[in-house]
Enzyme design. Structure first.
Site, PDB file in Angstrom:
ATOM      1  CE  LYS A  20      -4.317  -1.413   2.758  1.00 26.04           C
ATOM      2  NZ  LYS A  20      -4.754  -1.784   2.174  1.00 26.04           N
TER       3      LYS A  20
ATOM      4  NE  ARG B 219     -10.718 -10.661  -1.071  1.00 27.31           N
ATOM      5  CZ  ARG B 219     -10.975  -9.293  -2.114  1.00 27.31           C
ATOM      6  NH1 ARG B 219     -11.405  -9.699  -3.542  1.00 27.31           N
ATOM      7  NH2 ARG B 219     -10.636  -7.914  -1.954  1.00 27.31           N
TER       8      ARG B 219
ATOM      9  CG  ASP C  56      -4.023  -4.260   0.286  1.00 31.79           C
ATOM     10  OD1 ASP C  56      -3.707  -4.682   1.284  1.00 31.79           O
ATOM     11  OD2 ASP C  56      -4.180  -3.234  -0.310  1.00 31.79           O
TER      12      ASP C  56
END
Ligand code: BES
Ligand code: ZN
Ligand code: ZN
Length: 497
Positions: A278, A352, A348
């Site tokens: 990020k 999940r 990233d």
């Protein structure tokens, strides 16, 4: 904490203690001026003509009156307009804001004249829920995370005394709500704690210490245990950190249980993005990427201390998404705990992946329903903003009950599309499913990914809380610290099932 608070019930006779303040609400109506005059005459205080005019004026709704001597030493006057804009969040917001105004003023007691429930037809679910919102506002406003401030203010004691006709009911409500708010505070502390301290191990340690006190069983699967069980998704995402991954398995089992519900929460103690790193700005809030896990801990703590007759299973996969030579990589295929394979297209989209193993573990416990909570996507905040969380479910009854609790508690949910049209967007050429969908509809495809790991026969809801879990400026009780979103919502839900 700002103040060492006690909240008490005192019935409706008003006796003021020394160094006290009074909070008085005036329902805005044609007779407002007379109500204010009579109130001051009764107290033997005099409001100046200028003060009175100021408070009566349409555009002003607050006035602080200081008496030169006598008790109370100050009166906080607040106008309440019970019109179409009035909401059941009014007292929560007012009292959270009031706490700031009390700082540095040295009141020992704050007397609150609680207006009658009958003034707010249709706004509050019940009179005790109206009282509950007051207690919540006081407690939420009193929350502080200043443990790292070297000039942190000394904590002083303040008693809040609620004056209302039904003393017993208020007493009971204060007691129950205080237990709930202790749990919200615990969740908030976890989320606000920086990742340098709140590693997976520390998260698990604090959870175990706290929950063992209320008789909740806490099992911690360490890295070796995860390997033994082939929880490869959690291992892959957590593999590049100095702080090893783990999974928490919480179990609250009351003697009589109406239902068995599994609560699953994303516990990424820090999300750097991994190799799909990020930018700095995107990392700033990522200590809060375990807010779903903190929510689960908070709900189970509250349920146990309030002795809720529902069996709860908490599952929290806990990792730090970092970078080193052992990082999982875009292009990797992970064979998850369920046996289904996952193609990693973006490291990233890690939440999940770990939830895949956690959801499968939850399914194996054979619960009556599964609800998961995750700061899963930035896309949900693009869609809904920062105050409402996304709800994904194919079960109408479960969805509606959750939405109702959201509207009641002002931890609101909005039901998102979840049709199978979105399924094909996360197909993989080489694995059973890809962890990345197209740019548009990112919150929906994230939910669709999770669906692969839940048994379709078990009612299931997924809550993407990436917006409201993180501090935002739109409420007096959310603007300074990460919010602990969802504990109040879920306790309301569980009390109604
Ligand atoms: N933890 C983030 C989501 C997030 C973003 C939470 C902002 C709170 C505030 C999540 O792991 C993530 O990085 N999601 C990606 C998914 C994308 C790579 C498909 C995102 O939202 O950009
Ligand atoms: Zn991420
Ligand atoms: Zn994340």
């Amino acid at each position: 904490m700002n103040f060492n608070l006690k909240i008490k019930s005192a019935g409706d006779d008003l006796k003021f203690s020394a160094e006290s303040a009074l909070v008085k609400f005036f329902i805005d109506a044609d007779n407002l001026e007379k109500l204010v005059e009579d109130f001051f005459t009764n107290l033997n205080f005099k409001l100046s003509a200028i003060q009175k005019k100021f408070f009566i004026e349409k555009k002003n709704d607050e006035l602080v009156y200081y008496s030169s001597d006598g008790v109370p030493s100050a009166i906080f006057l607040k106008k309440v307009k019970v019109d179409k804009d009035f909401t059941a969040d009014f007292f929560r917001n007012y009292f959270a804001g009031l706490i700031n105004q009390l700082k540095g003023k040295n009141f020992k007691t704050v007397h609150v004249v609680v207006p009658s429930f009958s003034h707010f037809p249709g706004s509050f679910a019940s009179d005790d829920y109206m009282i509950q919102t007051i207690v919540e506002g006081i407690r939420l406003g009193n929350y502080n995370f200043d443990k790292y401030k070297s000039d942190a203010k000394k904590i002083t004691a303040v008693d809040f005394v609620l004056h209302y006709s039904d003393k017993k009911m208020v007493e009971k409500t204060i007691d129950g709500t205080s237990k709930l708010m202790d749990a919200v505070k615990f969740a908030r502390d976890l989320v606000n704690e920086p990742a340098i301290t709140l590693t997976p191990k520390e998260f698990a340690k604090r959870t175990k210490t706290e929950l063992n006190r209320t008789g909740v069983d806490v099992k911690i699967f360490n890295k070796r245990e995860l390997q033994k069980r082939k929880m490869n998704s959690i291992l892959a995402v957590g593999g590049a950190s100095e702080h090893e991954p783990l999974m928490m398995h919480l179990h609250y089992k009351p003697k009589i249980a109406k239902k068995k519900i599994a609560l699953v929460g994303k516990g990424v103690t820090y999300d750097s993005g991994g190799l799909s790193i990020k930018p700095t700005n995107g990392m700033l809030e990522m200590k809060a990427d375990m807010a779903g896990g903190a929510l689960v801990v908070g709900v189970i703590k509250a349920a146990a201390s309030l002795k809720l007759p529902i069996e709860l299973i908490g599952v929290i996969p806990c990792v730090e998404n970092m970078i080193n030579g052992a990082s999982f990589k875009p292009g990797d295929v992970i064979v998850s705990y369920s046996g289904k394979s996952i193609e990693v297209k973006d490291t990233d989209a890690e939440g999940r992946i770990i939830l895949a193993d956690a959801l499968h573990f939850a399914v194996r416990q054979k619960p009556d329903e599964i609800i998961d909570f995750a700061t899963l996507t930035g896309a949900i905040a693009v869609a809904l903003g920062l105050i409402i969380a996304g709800l994904f479910s194919k079960n109408d009854e479960l969805a509606q009950k959750l939405i109702d609790s959201g509207n009641k508690t002002f931890e609101r949910l909005w039901r998102m599309p979840f049709s199978d049209d979105y399924k094909s967007m996360i197909k993989s050429e080489i694995a059973d499913v890809s962890n990345l969908g197209p740019r548009w509809g990112g919150a929906i495809t994230a939910g669709k990914f999770l669906e692969h790991f839940v048994d379709e026969k078990i009612p299931w809801a997924h809550l993407d809380i990436a917006g409201p879990a993180i501090k935002h400026e739109f409420n007096n009780y959310t603007k300074e610290f990460d919010t602990g979103f969802g504990v109040r919502l879920m306790m309301d839900y569980l009390m109604c099932v």
